[in-house]
Design a protein around this motif. Structure first.
Motif, PDB file in Angstrom:
ATOM      1  N   TYR A  79      49.799  35.311  60.099  1.00  0.00           N
ATOM      2  CA  TYR A  79      50.822  36.279  59.675  1.00  0.00           C
ATOM      3  C   TYR A  79      52.197  35.601  59.538  1.00  0.00           C
ATOM      4  O   TYR A  79      52.900  35.790  58.547  1.00  0.00           O
ATOM      5  N   GLN A  80      52.566  34.771  60.540  1.00  0.00           N
ATOM      6  CA  GLN A  80      53.881  34.100  60.515  1.00  0.00           C
ATOM      7  C   GLN A  80      53.976  33.071  59.388  1.00  0.00           C
ATOM      8  O   GLN A  80      55.001  32.947  58.729  1.00  0.00           O
ATOM      9  N   GLN A  81      52.892  32.325  59.171  1.00  0.00           N
ATOM     10  CA  GLN A  81      52.905  31.256  58.162  1.00  0.00           C
ATOM     11  C   GLN A  81      52.778  31.781  56.730  1.00  0.00           C
ATOM     12  O   GLN A  81      53.414  31.284  55.818  1.00  0.00           O
ATOM     13  N   HIS A  82      51.938  32.794  56.555  1.00  0.00           N
ATOM     14  CA  HIS A  82      51.591  33.219  55.189  1.00  0.00           C
ATOM     15  C   HIS A  82      51.833  34.698  54.894  1.00  0.00           C
ATOM     16  O   HIS A  82      51.650  35.128  53.754  1.00  0.00           O
ATOM     17  N   GLY A  83      52.200  35.487  55.919  1.00  0.00           N
ATOM     18  CA  GLY A  83      52.450  36.919  55.686  1.00  0.00           C
ATOM     19  C   GLY A  83      51.169  37.732  55.574  1.00  0.00           C
ATOM     20  O   GLY A  83      50.075  37.251  55.886  1.00  0.00           O
ATOM     21  N   ILE A  84      51.317  38.968  55.093  1.00  0.00           N
ATOM     22  CA  ILE A  84      50.163  39.872  55.013  1.00  0.00           C
ATOM     23  C   ILE A  84      49.347  39.600  53.751  1.00  0.00           C
ATOM     24  O   ILE A  84      48.158  39.312  53.816  1.00  0.00           O
ATOM     25  N   ARG A  85      50.005  39.658  52.589  1.00  0.00           N
ATOM     26  CA  ARG A  85      49.269  39.568  51.325  1.00  0.00           C
ATOM     27  C   ARG A  85      48.673  38.172  51.107  1.00  0.00           C
ATOM     28  O   ARG A  85      47.521  38.036  50.728  1.00  0.00           O
ATOM     29  N   ARG A  86      49.453  37.117  51.397  1.00  0.00           N
ATOM     30  CA  ARG A  86      48.986  35.746  51.144  1.00  0.00           C
ATOM     31  C   ARG A  86      48.337  35.114  52.367  1.00  0.00           C
ATOM     32  O   ARG A  86      47.914  33.960  52.335  1.00  0.00           O
ATOM     33  N   GLY A  87      48.273  35.872  53.460  1.00  0.00           N
ATOM     34  CA  GLY A  87      47.666  35.354  54.691  1.00  0.00           C
ATOM     35  C   GLY A  87      46.507  36.199  55.158  1.00  0.00           C
ATOM     36  O   GLY A  87      45.346  35.863  54.962  1.00  0.00           O
ATOM     37  N   LEU A  88      46.843  37.337  55.787  1.00  0.00           N
ATOM     38  CA  LEU A  88      45.802  38.201  56.372  1.00  0.00           C
ATOM     39  C   LEU A  88      44.883  38.820  55.319  1.00  0.00           C
ATOM     40  O   LEU A  88      43.733  39.144  55.613  1.00  0.00           O
ATOM     41  N   TYR A  89      45.413  39.013  54.100  1.00  0.00           N
ATOM     42  CA  TYR A  89      44.573  39.599  53.042  1.00  0.00           C
ATOM     43  C   TYR A  89      44.335  38.620  51.884  1.00  0.00           C
ATOM     44  O   TYR A  89      43.960  39.033  50.806  1.00  0.00           O
ATOM     45  N   ARG A  90      44.506  37.315  52.155  1.00  0.00           N
ATOM     46  CA  ARG A  90      44.282  36.306  51.109  1.00  0.00           C
ATOM     47  C   ARG A  90      42.796  36.292  50.731  1.00  0.00           C
ATOM     48  O   ARG A  90      41.926  36.179  51.583  1.00  0.00           O
ATOM     49  N   GLY A  91      42.529  36.389  49.441  1.00  0.00           N
ATOM     50  CA  GLY A  91      41.138  36.380  48.981  1.00  0.00           C
ATOM     51  C   GLY A  91      40.484  37.754  48.982  1.00  0.00           C
ATOM     52  O   GLY A  91      39.293  37.871  48.735  1.00  0.00           O
ATOM     53  N   LEU A  92      41.270  38.818  49.253  1.00  0.00           N
ATOM     54  CA  LEU A  92      40.662  40.164  49.318  1.00  0.00           C
ATOM     55  C   LEU A  92      40.146  40.623  47.958  1.00  0.00           C
ATOM     56  O   LEU A  92      39.083  41.235  47.869  1.00  0.00           O
ATOM     57  N   SER A  93      40.903  40.302  46.879  1.00  0.00           N
ATOM     58  CA  SER A  93      40.442  40.701  45.540  1.00  0.00           C
ATOM     59  C   SER A  93      39.071  40.091  45.272  1.00  0.00           C
ATOM     60  O   SER A  93      38.166  40.746  44.754  1.00  0.00           O
ATOM     61  N   LEU A  94      38.914  38.825  45.677  1.00  0.00           N
ATOM     62  CA  LEU A  94      37.619  38.146  45.554  1.00  0.00           C
ATOM     63  C   LEU A  94      36.575  38.849  46.412  1.00  0.00           C
ATOM     64  O   LEU A  94      35.420  38.995  46.020  1.00  0.00           O
ATOM     65  N   ASN A  95      36.997  39.296  47.583  1.00  0.00           N
ATOM     66  CA  ASN A  95      36.040  39.933  48.478  1.00  0.00           C
ATOM     67  C   ASN A  95      35.523  41.256  47.926  1.00  0.00           C
ATOM     68  O   ASN A  95      34.388  41.624  48.179  1.00  0.00           O
ATOM     69  N   TYR A  96      36.386  41.961  47.182  1.00  0.00           N
ATOM     70  CA  TYR A  96      35.899  43.186  46.527  1.00  0.00           C
ATOM     71  C   TYR A  96      34.841  42.821  45.482  1.00  0.00           C
ATOM     72  O   TYR A  96      33.786  43.432  45.414  1.00  0.00           O
ATOM     73  N   ILE A  97      35.151  41.795  44.681  1.00  0.00           N
ATOM     74  CA  ILE A  97      34.214  41.365  43.638  1.00  0.00           C
ATOM     75  C   ILE A  97      32.904  40.893  44.283  1.00  0.00           C
ATOM     76  O   ILE A  97      31.827  41.071  43.744  1.00  0.00           O
ATOM     77  N   ARG A  98      33.022  40.294  45.470  1.00  0.00           N
ATOM     78  CA  ARG A  98      31.878  39.732  46.183  1.00  0.00           C
ATOM     79  C   ARG A  98      31.130  40.794  46.988  1.00  0.00           C
ATOM     80  O   ARG A  98      29.902  40.864  46.993  1.00  0.00           O
ATOM     81  N   CYS A  99      31.905  41.632  47.673  1.00  0.00           N
ATOM     82  CA  CYS A  99      31.315  42.531  48.654  1.00  0.00           C
ATOM     83  C   CYS A  99      30.717  43.790  48.046  1.00  0.00           C
ATOM     84  O   CYS A  99      29.697  44.286  48.519  1.00  0.00           O
ATOM     85  N   ILE A 100      31.355  44.312  47.005  1.00  0.00           N
ATOM     86  CA  ILE A 100      30.863  45.554  46.400  1.00  0.00           C
ATOM     87  C   ILE A 100      29.445  45.345  45.826  1.00  0.00           C
ATOM     88  O   ILE A 100      28.527  46.069  46.196  1.00  0.00           O
ATOM     89  N   PRO A 101      29.219  44.306  44.963  1.00  0.00           N
ATOM     90  CA  PRO A 101      27.844  44.103  44.506  1.00  0.00           C
ATOM     91  C   PRO A 101      26.885  43.706  45.626  1.00  0.00           C
ATOM     92  O   PRO A 101      25.718  44.097  45.624  1.00  0.00           O
ATOM     93  N   SER A 102      27.383  42.947  46.616  1.00  0.00           N
ATOM     94  CA  SER A 102      26.530  42.504  47.720  1.00  0.00           C
ATOM     95  C   SER A 102      25.982  43.698  48.504  1.00  0.00           C
ATOM     96  O   SER A 102      24.780  43.801  48.763  1.00  0.00           O
ATOM     97  N   GLN A 103      26.873  44.623  48.879  1.00  0.00           N
ATOM     98  CA  GLN A 103      26.441  45.807  49.635  1.00  0.00           C
ATOM     99  C   GLN A 103      25.587  46.727  48.769  1.00  0.00           C
ATOM    100  O   GLN A 103      24.641  47.350  49.249  1.00  0.00           O
ATOM    101  N   ALA A 104      25.936  46.817  47.487  1.00  0.00           N
ATOM    102  CA  ALA A 104      25.155  47.645  46.561  1.00  0.00           C
ATOM    103  C   ALA A 104      23.715  47.139  46.494  1.00  0.00           C
ATOM    104  O   ALA A 104      22.758  47.906  46.625  1.00  0.00           O
ATOM    105  N   VAL A 105      23.567  45.803  46.328  1.00  0.00           N
ATOM    106  CA  VAL A 105      22.228  45.198  46.252  1.00  0.00           C
ATOM    107  C   VAL A 105      21.499  45.322  47.588  1.00  0.00           C
ATOM    108  O   VAL A 105      20.298  45.620  47.633  1.00  0.00           O
ATOM    109  N   ALA A 106      22.232  45.125  48.694  1.00  0.00           N
ATOM    110  CA  ALA A 106      21.607  45.190  50.031  1.00  0.00           C
ATOM    111  C   ALA A 106      20.995  46.564  50.288  1.00  0.00           C
ATOM    112  O   ALA A 106      19.815  46.676  50.637  1.00  0.00           O
ATOM    113  N   PHE A 107      21.792  47.629  50.119  1.00  0.00           N
ATOM    114  CA  PHE A 107      21.288  48.981  50.400  1.00  0.00           C
ATOM    115  C   PHE A 107      20.184  49.391  49.420  1.00  0.00           C
ATOM    116  O   PHE A 107      19.200  50.022  49.807  1.00  0.00           O
TER     117      PHE A 107
END
Length: 289
Positions: free
Chosen positions: A248-276
């Motif tokens: 959080y101190q080094q990179h903040g919220i958007r570029r730190g704690l949530y870095r790569g979240l847009s990718l995770n939506y692209i990754r996680c939504i189809p992954s969970q869809a296929v899993a269930f």
């Protein structure tokens, strides 16, 4: 197990990119999600996108199997022993199933992350068995395999809980409110109504998106702790709270704690869809309805 393997293979390249970005790998740290997806094949060949996927499959089969089985068992226990039913028991059973699966398969996840973080020409580990040996001898025996377990467990509880809860709730509401539009008779038991495949995929995707948003900062924390000695700033990421503060101190919220979240939506939504969806189809295929 099959549901887990199908889901993860679908999104393996995005998983590799996520690990490289979350932990700021020096080869790719100046790039975004899509530019990294283009850069990895140029630097490491197309198979570079699947680096660490062998270890992932070895981990994900037991992980998926334990999680789905534990969910069904915990649901029964919570209903019978505690008398809790409705939607809440799904949330509780999902959280407990996620935690159980994580603890059982965590060392395999640790090895997979180390392999996926390596870049061609700078290999520290020669393969799965070599990585196990190196971590065991150089990082304090068995405890070395459980670095970052705490944020994983804390993050998995809401992730698995909300994932199972959202999917189960959408499924029961859908079949109750619009059985003819959304449902069809099960292949193995015509008396049981199941969701149509495209509706299953949609419900699984929504479940993945909601669960991911809630638990993502803990996923970033877990990756940093797992990579441990591989990162130059590892001494600042020894505990969960330390790591969260540092990122959080080094990179903040958007570029730190949530870095790569847009990718995770692209990754996680189809992954969970296929899993269930695969899980529901396997239940019919194995006559479990």
């Amino acid at each position: 197990g099959v549901a887990g393997c199908c889901a993860k293979t679908t999104t393996a390249p995005l998983d590799r990119v996520k690990i490289l970005l979350q932990a700021h790998n020096h080869h790719y740290k100046h790039l975004g999600v899509f530019s990294t997806l283009r850069a990895v094949p140029k630097k490491e060949g197309y198979l570079g996108l699947y680096k660490g996927n062998g270890a992932m499959m070895i981990r994900i089969f037991p992980y998926g199997a334990i999680q789905f089985m534990a969910f069904d068992q915990y649901k029964k226990v919570i209903k019978k022993q505690l008398g809790i039913s409705g939607h809440v028991h799904r949330l509780m059973a999902g959280s407990m199933a996620g935690i159980t699966a994580v603890i059982c398969t965590y060392p395999l996840d640790m090895v997979r992350v180390r392999l996926a973080f390596q870049v061609k020409g700078e290999h520290k580990y020669m393969g799965i068995i070599h990585a196990f040996k190196m971590i065991y001898t150089k990082e304090g025996g068995f405890s070395g395999f459980y670095r970052g377990l705490m944020p994983t467990v804390v993050g998995m509880a809401p992730y698995a809980g909300f994932s199972f809860f959202t999917f189960g709730t959408l499924k029961s509401i859908g079949l109750a409110q619009a059985p003819n539009l959304l449902g069809r008779p099960s292949l193995d038991n015509p008396d049981v109504l199941v969701l149509k495949t495209h509706v299953n995929l949609l419900c699984g995707g929504i479940a993945g998106a909601i669960a991911q948003t809630i638990s993502y900062p803990l996923d970033v924390t877990r990756r940093r702790m797992q990579l441990g000695a591989v990162l130059p700033d590892s001494e600042k990421c020894l505990t969960m709270v330390q790591t969260l503060k540092y990122v959080y101190q080094q990179h903040g919220i958007r570029r730190g704690l949530y870095r790569g979240l847009s990718l995770n939506y692209i990754r996680c939504i189809p992954s969970q869809a296929v899993a269930f969806t695969t899980y529901e189809l396997m239940k019919q295929f194995l006559h479990l309805n």
